[in-house]
Design an enzyme around this catalytic site. Structure first.
Site, mmCIF file in Angstrom:
data_model
loop_
_atom_site.group_PDB
_atom_site.id
_atom_site.type_symbol
_atom_site.label_atom_id
_atom_site.label_comp_id
_atom_site.label_asym_id
_atom_site.label_seq_id
_atom_site.Cartn_x
_atom_site.Cartn_y
_atom_site.Cartn_z
ATOM 1 N N ASP A 122 0.625 -1.353 0.197
ATOM 2 C CA ASP A 122 0.198 -0.121 -0.090
ATOM 3 C C ASP A 122 0.701 1.322 -0.045
ATOM 4 O O ASP A 122 1.750 1.176 0.545
ATOM 5 C CB ASP A 122 -0.679 -0.045 1.070
ATOM 6 C CG ASP A 122 -1.776 -0.677 1.369
ATOM 7 O OD1 ASP A 122 -2.032 -1.904 0.253
ATOM 8 O OD2 ASP A 122 -3.187 -1.038 2.244
ATOM 9 N N ARG A 172 -0.643 -0.442 -8.950
ATOM 10 C CA ARG A 172 -1.936 -0.214 -8.451
ATOM 11 C C ARG A 172 -1.762 1.403 -8.554
ATOM 12 O O ARG A 172 -1.517 1.892 -7.629
ATOM 13 C CB ARG A 172 -2.165 -0.883 -6.779
ATOM 14 C CG ARG A 172 -3.514 -0.090 -6.907
ATOM 15 C CD ARG A 172 -3.668 -0.605 -4.623
ATOM 16 N NE ARG A 172 -3.696 -1.973 -4.811
ATOM 17 C CZ ARG A 172 -3.405 -2.274 -3.026
ATOM 18 N NH1 ARG A 172 -3.113 -0.963 -2.658
ATOM 19 N NH2 ARG A 172 -3.220 -3.269 -2.985
HETATM 20 C C1 FAD Z 1 -8.011 -1.681 -4.258
HETATM 21 C C2 FAD Z 1 -7.990 -0.713 -3.586
HETATM 22 C C3 FAD Z 1 -6.648 -0.471 -3.080
HETATM 23 C C4 FAD Z 1 -6.507 1.463 -2.895
HETATM 24 N N1 FAD Z 1 -5.008 1.007 -1.882
HETATM 25 C C5 FAD Z 1 -4.421 2.179 -2.039
HETATM 26 C C6 FAD Z 1 -3.612 2.552 -0.843
HETATM 27 O O1 FAD Z 1 -3.054 2.076 -0.744
HETATM 28 N N2 FAD Z 1 -3.107 3.798 -0.589
HETATM 29 C C7 FAD Z 1 -4.218 5.441 -1.249
HETATM 30 O O2 FAD Z 1 -4.007 6.451 -0.900
HETATM 31 N N3 FAD Z 1 -4.919 4.934 -1.540
HETATM 32 C C8 FAD Z 1 -5.709 3.959 -1.592
HETATM 33 N N4 FAD Z 1 -7.507 2.953 -1.862
HETATM 34 C C9 FAD Z 1 -8.213 4.432 -2.021
HETATM 35 C C10 FAD Z 1 -8.101 5.305 -3.523
HETATM 36 O O3 FAD Z 1 -6.563 6.071 -3.405
HETATM 37 C C11 FAD Z 1 -9.392 5.818 -2.533
HETATM 38 O O4 FAD Z 1 -9.149 6.862 -2.200
HETATM 39 C C12 FAD Z 1 -10.613 5.139 -2.939
HETATM 40 O O5 FAD Z 1 -10.535 4.135 -4.155
HETATM 41 C C13 FAD Z 1 -11.606 6.574 -4.054
HETATM 42 O O6 FAD Z 1 -11.688 7.115 -5.381
HETATM 43 P P1 FAD Z 1 -12.499 6.610 -6.456
HETATM 44 O O7 FAD Z 1 -11.360 5.781 -6.524
HETATM 45 O O8 FAD Z 1 -12.424 5.236 -5.829
HETATM 46 O O9 FAD Z 1 -12.836 7.617 -6.887
HETATM 47 P P2 FAD Z 1 -14.114 8.335 -6.406
HETATM 48 O O10 FAD Z 1 -13.933 9.889 -7.460
HETATM 49 O O11 FAD Z 1 -14.060 9.125 -5.071
HETATM 50 O O12 FAD Z 1 -15.259 8.064 -6.053
HETATM 51 C C14 FAD Z 1 -16.197 7.497 -7.529
HETATM 52 C C15 FAD Z 1 -16.902 6.907 -7.026
HETATM 53 O O13 FAD Z 1 -17.171 5.846 -6.493
HETATM 54 C C16 FAD Z 1 -17.783 5.849 -5.434
HETATM 55 N N5 FAD Z 1 -17.153 5.276 -3.959
HETATM 56 C C17 FAD Z 1 -16.205 5.909 -3.868
HETATM 57 N N6 FAD Z 1 -15.568 5.933 -2.134
HETATM 58 C C18 FAD Z 1 -16.925 5.049 -1.694
HETATM 59 C C19 FAD Z 1 -16.791 4.393 -0.625
HETATM 60 N N7 FAD Z 1 -16.112 4.898 0.504
HETATM 61 N N8 FAD Z 1 -18.135 4.268 -0.386
HETATM 62 C C20 FAD Z 1 -19.229 3.919 -1.368
HETATM 63 N N9 FAD Z 1 -19.128 4.738 -2.469
HETATM 64 C C21 FAD Z 1 -17.738 5.299 -3.492
HETATM 65 C C22 FAD Z 1 -18.492 6.763 -4.956
HETATM 66 O O14 FAD Z 1 -20.058 6.270 -6.264
HETATM 67 C C23 FAD Z 1 -17.971 7.596 -6.014
HETATM 68 O O15 FAD Z 1 -18.849 8.916 -6.768
HETATM 69 C C24 FAD Z 1 -7.403 1.715 -2.440
HETATM 70 C C25 FAD Z 1 -8.216 1.502 -3.495
HETATM 71 C C26 FAD Z 1 -8.887 0.301 -3.388
HETATM 72 C C27 FAD Z 1 -10.028 0.128 -4.282
#
Ligand code: FAD
Length: 299
Positions: A122, A172
């Site tokens: 991560d 990732r």
């Molecule tokens: C597999 C995976 C690994 C990750 N690893 C890391 C990491 O190592 N370091 C790091 O900094 N971040 C990590 N993240 C988190 C990432 O950085 C984002 O904060 C998170 O994925 C939300 O952003 P989004 O790309 O989904 O888009 P967004 O623009 O935030 O969301 C797009 C849409 O997705 C849906 N959505 C997003 N989040 C949520 C939620 N919590 N609950 C319900 N609906 C939601 C909503 O409908 C939203 O409109 C990881 C995420 C995933 C999926």
């Protein structure tokens, strides 16, 4: 709120918070996560297991986490599951001693080699980025079965991507979950989204793929998911070069749509007792989640 110990102490004991976190977490125990992983596999979805916790302050705790993940790799193999693991460097002792953290990571990568599995690293907040990249490079020099998360909200990530392409690295791509200043991170969401798209396309390009790169498109953003699917189809990117990755319980209809379309998908299943900071970041990502908590209070 994710770093407030007073709140964590109290909130995690209340029934409504426990009820609402169950939306994102099948349970606190490893067994809950393994059962959920088996269930996801029956639906054609691979998984990534992560034990929640960060910024450990005792060597014994880092050792315990490392041993826990070694055991997870054994149990995943014994159960015949398609489940990677994902670890935070500060869980493996990075705040205590970088060498210790590197050794712990190497133990996991060696076990992943022996169990035919894969370790994801991560990415945490910006002060850790350089060290985390260094940890990754060292581990990657010994095995291809390790990958790293990069955050599209950081300006520096474009350069990091270029520097990792020659390694044929598994990356990732995420938007980024920490609060970072505009001096180092795009303050506007639209710019983060565009950078995510641009960097993902870069990692799916012919020359990156020829080096053996693997991209995890880790987002729930339907627009990005579809734009990248169009890029993948147009450039005939094989399904071995990429996977979509989402969090357990988030955007299930989108997950099902990807599976129906034959796209490779993994969900990250979190478990463990130390879920409060992680849960707060999930709430912060989407205001509608706060309403979900309030509904649970009323219930
Ligand atoms: C597999 C995976 C690994 C990750 N690893 C890391 C990491 O190592 N370091 C790091 O900094 N971040 C990590 N993240 C988190 C990432 O950085 C984002 O904060 C998170 O994925 C939300 O952003 P989004 O790309 O989904 O888009 P967004 O623009 O935030 O969301 C797009 C849409 O997705 C849906 N959505 C997003 N989040 C949520 C939620 N919590 N609950 C319900 N609906 C939601 C909503 O409908 C939203 O409109 C990881 C995420 C995933 C999926």
């Amino acid at each position: 709120m994710s770093t407030n110990a007073w709140l964590r102490e109290r909130a995690t004991r209340t029934a409504f918070v426990r009820r609402s976190v169950s939306k994102f977490m099948p349970g606190e125990r490893l067994e809950d996560a393994l059962a959920a992983a088996a269930d996801q596999e029956r639906q054609g979805i691979g998984t990534i297991l992560t034990k929640l916790g960060e910024n450990l302050t005792r060597v014994e705790d880092a050792e315990e986490v490392t041993r826990h993940y070694l055991d997870v790799l054994d149990k995943v193999k014994a159960a015949g599951l398609r489940a990677h693991i994902s670890v935070k460097p500060t869980q493996l002792g990075l705040d205590l001693d970088k060498e210790l953290c590197s050794e712990n990571l190497q133990r996991l990568v060696d076990r992943a080699e022996a169990r035919d599995n894969f370790v994801w690293i991560d990415m945490e907040s910006s002060p850790y980025v350089d060290t985390t990249l260094d940890l990754f490079r060292r581990a990657r020099a010994t095995s291809p079965l390790v990958g790293i998360a990069l955050q599209a909200y950081l300006y520096r990530t474009a350069q990091d991507v270029e520097s990792l392409i020659p390694l044929g690295a598994a990356i990732r791509m995420v938007k980024g979950a920490y609060l970072e200043p505009p001096s180092i991170a795009y303050p506007k969401k639209a710019d983060v989204d565009e950078n995510f798209y641009r960097l993902s396309c870069r990692l799916l390009a012919d020359d990156a793929r020829r080096r053996g790169s693997l991209l995890h498109i880790a987002t729930h953003d339907a627009s990005l998911v579809d734009r990248l699917a169009a890029f993948i189809d147009q450039h005939k990117v094989p399904p071995t070069a990429y996977e979509y990755a989402m969090l357990y319980g988030i955007q299930r209809p989108l997950q099902q749509r990807l599976v129906r379309a034959g796209r490779p998908l993994r969900v990250l299943i979190a478990y463990g007792e130390y879920w409060f900071p992680w849960y707060m970041r999930r709430l912060a990502e989407r205001p509608a989640n706060v309403w979900f908590v309030i509904k649970n209070i009323l219930a």
